[in-house]
Scaffold this motif. Structure first.
Motif, PDB file in Angstrom:
ATOM      1  N   UNK A 225      24.228  21.251  34.901  1.00  0.00           N
ATOM      2  CA  UNK A 225      23.032  21.628  33.899  1.00  0.00           C
ATOM      3  C   UNK A 225      21.804  21.970  35.107  1.00  0.00           C
ATOM      4  N   UNK A 226      22.285  22.619  35.951  1.00  0.00           N
ATOM      5  CA  UNK A 226      21.308  23.221  36.892  1.00  0.00           C
ATOM      6  C   UNK A 226      20.554  22.276  37.828  1.00  0.00           C
ATOM      7  N   UNK A 227      21.131  21.149  37.678  1.00  0.00           N
ATOM      8  CA  UNK A 227      20.545  20.171  38.792  1.00  0.00           C
ATOM      9  C   UNK A 227      20.808  20.350  40.350  1.00  0.00           C
ATOM     10  N   UNK A 231      25.466  25.247  39.612  1.00  0.00           N
ATOM     11  CA  UNK A 231      26.920  25.714  40.113  1.00  0.00           C
ATOM     12  C   UNK A 231      26.579  26.583  41.501  1.00  0.00           C
ATOM     13  N   UNK A 232      25.819  27.353  41.464  1.00  0.00           N
ATOM     14  CA  UNK A 232      25.710  28.502  42.530  1.00  0.00           C
ATOM     15  C   UNK A 232      25.496  27.465  43.922  1.00  0.00           C
ATOM     16  N   UNK A 233      24.557  26.476  43.743  1.00  0.00           N
ATOM     17  CA  UNK A 233      24.324  25.841  45.323  1.00  0.00           C
ATOM     18  C   UNK A 233      25.423  24.860  45.344  1.00  0.00           C
ATOM     19  N   UNK A 234      26.295  24.355  44.412  1.00  0.00           N
ATOM     20  CA  UNK A 234      27.496  23.527  44.618  1.00  0.00           C
ATOM     21  C   UNK A 234      28.459  24.585  45.377  1.00  0.00           C
ATOM     22  N   UNK A 235      28.834  25.694  44.833  1.00  0.00           N
ATOM     23  CA  UNK A 235      29.740  26.620  45.389  1.00  0.00           C
ATOM     24  C   UNK A 235      29.363  26.893  47.002  1.00  0.00           C
TER      25      UNK A 235
END
Length: 285
Positions: A225-227, A231-235
């Motif tokens: 949920x953008x935390x 998703x972009x930062x996680x990848x």
């Protein structure tokens, strides 16, 4: 510590090696010994004797979970097993309710006959079966309509299906399963809290604590949920921990301007990320 975790996984599952086409990066992953060439494992980083398991462009290399990503995968799989086991138990409960609804009168007669047999024994020990909360609850279920019991069985079956699908998705590291786990688990937290207000037990407290920790861990750790950048930062963080990215960055630091190092615009000190495919972290375990 993470290196030990990676090595333990390699010890049980085996090493994974890869020969990238880019010369600079290829040489960083390869070494020659008296007994033959060795290649670095993409998970634990140790050199492994023999030919690589695969070869091709660095962007086509398998995404191998390592370090924190590997630990996260183990935790998700623990939750996956718990969800699947819970789903199986709920399916059994749904089957029992459905079976009971189709033989309600026979079960009532059997229960009342057994109650008559055990009543003298219970009276001997001072236990009043006629005013027992457990007996009262069982007897009330005999008065439920057959259609009501079918609805209950259907509801239990639906819940079991959600738990099973969630568990399978978590096992394979699917991001949609992480969203499903957070939403479904959080939705049932108020019910679990209400049950604790009715009657406290160690099992209920432990289940509630596990579900709260699971929701917070997946929500924050997986950046749902953008935390924390979403998703972009996680990848980006996951790709940054891959051995190929680490070695490419090391090549740039050493002044290697080969395409493997990804020097942007010919600048030796600027690293361009490898074109790693967007795949699940569980694609290669």
């Amino acid at each position: 510590m993470s290196r030990d975790w990676d090595r333990r996984h390699c010890a049980s599952k085996g090493h994974i090696t890869y020969a990238p086409d880019e010369p600079g990066l290829r040489e960083r992953l390869r070494a020659s010994t008296a007994v033959g060439p060795v290649w670095r494992c993409l998970r634990c980083g140790d050199f492994v004797l023999g030919e690589p398991h695969g070869s091709g462009p660095a962007g086509n290399a398998p995404l191998v979970p390592r370090g924190r990503a590997l630990r996260d995968l183990f935790i998700l799989r623990f939750l996956a097993v718990e969800r699947v086991l819970r789903g199986v138990l709920v399916i059994l409960a749904a089957w029992a309710v459905w079976k009971f609804s189709n033989s309600q009168d026979a079960v009532r007669k059997l229960f009342e006959d057994d109650l008559t047999v055990f009543r003298p024994v219970a009276n001997h020990f001072g236990y009043d079966l006629d005013h027992s909360p457990v007996v009262d609850t069982i007897q009330k279920t005999f008065d439920y309509k057959k259609s009501t019991l079918h609805v209950v069985a259907g509801g239990l079956l639906g819940y079991a299906l959600i738990e099973t699908v969630e568990g399978v998705g978590l096992w394979f590291g699917k991001r949609w399963a992480e969203y499903l786990a957070v939403v479904a688990t959080a939705a049932f937290l108020p019910i679990e809290v209400y049950e604790l207000t009715e009657k406290m037990s160690a099992f209920k407290v432990g289940t509630l604590a596990l579900n709260v920790v699971a929701v917070l861990y997946i929500l924050i750790g997986k950046r749902l949920f953008g935390i924390r950048g979403g998703h972009a930062a996680f990848e980006a963080a996951r790709r940054g921990e891959s051995l190929l990215e680490v070695e490419a960055a090391a090549g740039v630091a050493d002044g290697d301007d080969t395409p493997a190092a990804g020097a942007a615009g010919g600048q030796g000190g600027t690293k361009a990320p490898l074109p790693v495919r967007r795949r699940s972290s569980a694609d290669t375990v």
